[in-house]
Structure formats: structure tokens, C-alpha cells
Design a protein around this motif. Structure first.
Motif: not given
Length: 61
Positions: A44-57
Motif C-alpha cells: 500500500l505504501f509503495l503504491v502511495l509513493a508511486g502516486l506521489l511521484a506521479a503527481v510531483a512529475r
């Protein structure tokens, strides 16, 4: 969005994954059900990190 949020989320995922590994590898604990709980939390936290990276990009564009 700050880059610190991404690193914090990745650190949390690493801690959860380490706890899942401990539950999986230490036979004296005898709690195999918790492996799924902690492993699921890490995922779950890895998915959340991926979402944060996508939003930052997207925010940089």
C-alpha cells in the motif's frame, strides 16, 4: 508537493516490508497471518509513493 513526502513514504514502505520479512523468516514468532498484513501495508505504501511521484512529475510540467 515536496520530494520529502516521497522519501518519507518510501521509508515507511521499507519499514513495513522489513517487518513482513521478520514475521515470515522468524519461525519462533509463529504468526504467519501477520506476514500478509505487514506485506499488504508495505505494498500500500509503495503504491502511495508511486502516486506521489506521479503527481510531483505532473506538477513540474
Amino acid at each position: 508537493m515536496k520530494n520529502d513526502e516521497l522519501w518519507l513514504t518510501l521509508a515507511i514502505a521499507a519499514v513495513w516490508a522489513a517487518l513482513a520479512a521478520v514475521y515470515a523468516l522468524v519461525p519462533s514468532l509463529g504468526m504467519p497471518g501477520y506476514v500478509r498484513v505487514w506485506g499488504g501495508g508495505a505494498a500500500l505504501f509503495l503504491v502511495l509513493a508511486g502516486l506521489l511521484a506521479a503527481v510531483a512529475r505532473r506538477a513540474r510540467r
